[in-house]
Design an enzyme around this catalytic site. Structure first.
Site, PDB file in Angstrom:
ATOM      1  N   GLU A 245       0.860  -1.181   0.000  1.00 44.38           N
ATOM      2  CA  GLU A 245       0.000   0.000   0.000  1.00 44.38           C
ATOM      3  C   GLU A 245       0.895   1.229   0.000  1.00 44.38           C
ATOM      4  OE1 GLU A 245      -2.664   0.444   3.297  1.00 44.38           O
ATOM      5  OE2 GLU A 245      -3.549  -1.546   3.080  1.00 44.38           O
ATOM      6  N   GLU A 296     -13.587   5.570   0.000  1.00 41.82           N
ATOM      7  CA  GLU A 296     -14.416   4.586   0.703  1.00 41.82           C
ATOM      8  C   GLU A 296     -15.151   5.293   1.837  1.00 41.82           C
ATOM      9  OE1 GLU A 296     -12.319   0.545   1.119  1.00 41.82           O
ATOM     10  OE2 GLU A 296     -10.657   1.918   0.698  1.00 41.82           O
ATOM     11  N   LYS A 299     -15.151   3.936   5.698  1.00 38.06           N
ATOM     12  CA  LYS A 299     -13.942   3.639   6.453  1.00 38.06           C
ATOM     13  C   LYS A 299     -13.951   4.428   7.758  1.00 38.06           C
ATOM     14  CE  LYS A 299     -10.050   2.302   5.276  1.00 38.06           C
ATOM     15  NZ  LYS A 299      -8.637   2.167   4.879  1.00 38.06           N
ATOM     16  N   GLU A 305      -9.090   9.022   5.878  1.00 35.31           N
ATOM     17  CA  GLU A 305      -9.199   7.594   5.568  1.00 35.31           C
ATOM     18  C   GLU A 305     -10.210   7.322   4.457  1.00 35.31           C
ATOM     19  OE1 GLU A 305      -7.461   4.918   6.688  1.00 35.31           O
ATOM     20  OE2 GLU A 305      -6.137   6.328   7.707  1.00 35.31           O
TER      21      GLU A 305
END
Length: 324
Positions: A245, A296, A299, A305
């Site tokens: 990542e 997202e 999250k 995030e």
């Protein structure tokens, strides 16, 4: 368009397909998005059956996760590992290009009791793969984060912390024995926001060249080499690191901007594409997975995030990225 148009770069760059959102397109649409943009590598965090079915025949290289909450049962019961491999690997292996199985993501042995089960779960998954003679084709590993290091600067002093060394050393030995890489989540963003007084933003974004007092051109290489130095100290000098990542958020605090994120992703892609490697591993190709495909919206944690996506949930690109 966000087009991954260089074959060489496409072979080294993947994108993490996180699914913690309630507004994301179908798995089939996602696979089409990877194909359209010539993204040849995907990381998923659990064996989502819809995704595995949609991947069939795509030839996209897949990194698939064993979720943290399943590790203990797989470690304690080899039949659980066998069932996991049967249901999520063997069932699809004729049509899906599996590359790595990642047993756990960012497990911290100082905080998470699951850490005591990771190695045994890796061994059981490996044994289950070996029963079908897939152990050389699909490598078993785990994904760590930078917090496992007790020392990281200068990079040559990189070492695992006293609280993590008994956890990571046997895992590294397993990887070395089996010719498997260690996966590591490497974020210059988190290093930067945690130490803005000492880390220039441009150094974290690959924009400040040649000024660092230990000879590093960018923070990404320094972080990566600090893990290589730590690996050498625990018998892993031949273990390669896959950057499982890396990314930069576009919303959430003052340095999380669309401009900074676009700069980071573009410069990272260019760096990986160059094939220059790092100072400790010159000329060794870097394999890196950008986090993440989409924003997202479910999250947890800081607002940042939810905003690491390369694409919006409607599949429109957030950044004008490309390989020139």
């Amino acid at each position: 368009m966000l087009l991954f148009s260089s074959n060489a770069a496409a072979q080294s760059i993947g994108v993490c397909y996180g699914q913690v959102g309630n507004n994301l397109p179908s798995a089939k649409e996602v696979i089409d998005l990877y194909k359209t943009n010539n993204i040849g590598k995907m990381r998923i965090y659990n064996p989502n059956q819809e995704t595995l079915q949609a991947l069939g025949g795509s030839n996209i290289e897949l990194v698939i996760g064993v979720p943290n909450e399943e590790i203990q049962s797989i470690a304690n019961d080899v039949s659980s590992a066998t069932n996991w491999v049967q249901n999520n690997i063997l069932k699809y292996s004729q049509n899906v290009n599996f590359k790595y199985i990642v047993v756990g993501n960012e497990i911290d042995p100082s905080k998470d009791a699951t850490s005591q089960f990771v190695l045994h779960a890796m061994e059981n998954i490996y044994t289950s793969l070996a029963s079908s003679n897939l152990q050389n084709q699909i490598k078993v590993s785990t994904a760590i984060h930078m917090a496992l290091l007790g020392s990281s600067y200068p990079p040559s002093t990189g070492a695992f912390s006293s609280s993590s060394i008994s956890y990571i050393t046997p895992i590294v030995n397993f990887l070395a024995r089996n010719g498997a890489p260690l996966l590591a989540n490497v974020y210059t963003y988190f290093a930067y926001i945690g130490n803005k007084q000492d880390i220039p933003l441009d150094y974290a974004l690959f924009k400040q060249q040649g000024i660092n007092d230990v000879g590093y051109q960018n923070l990404f290489d320094a972080q990566l080499d600090s893990i290589y130095a730590a690996l050498e100290k625990v018998g892993g000098s031949n273990v390669k690191i896959i950057v499982s990542e890396t990314g930069w958020p576009s919303v959430g605090e003052d340095s999380a901007t669309t401009g900074n994120a676009a700069t980071y992703y573009a410069n990272l892609i260019s760096h990986v594409k160059s094939g220059n490697g790092t100072p400790m591993r010159p000329g060794q190709a870097i394999e890196a997975y950008l986090f993440a495909l989409f924003d997202e919206n479910q999250k947890p944690g800081a607002a940042t995030e939810q905003h690491f996506g390369l694409f919006n949930p409607n599949k429109s690109p957030k950044y004008q990225l490309g390989f020139l």
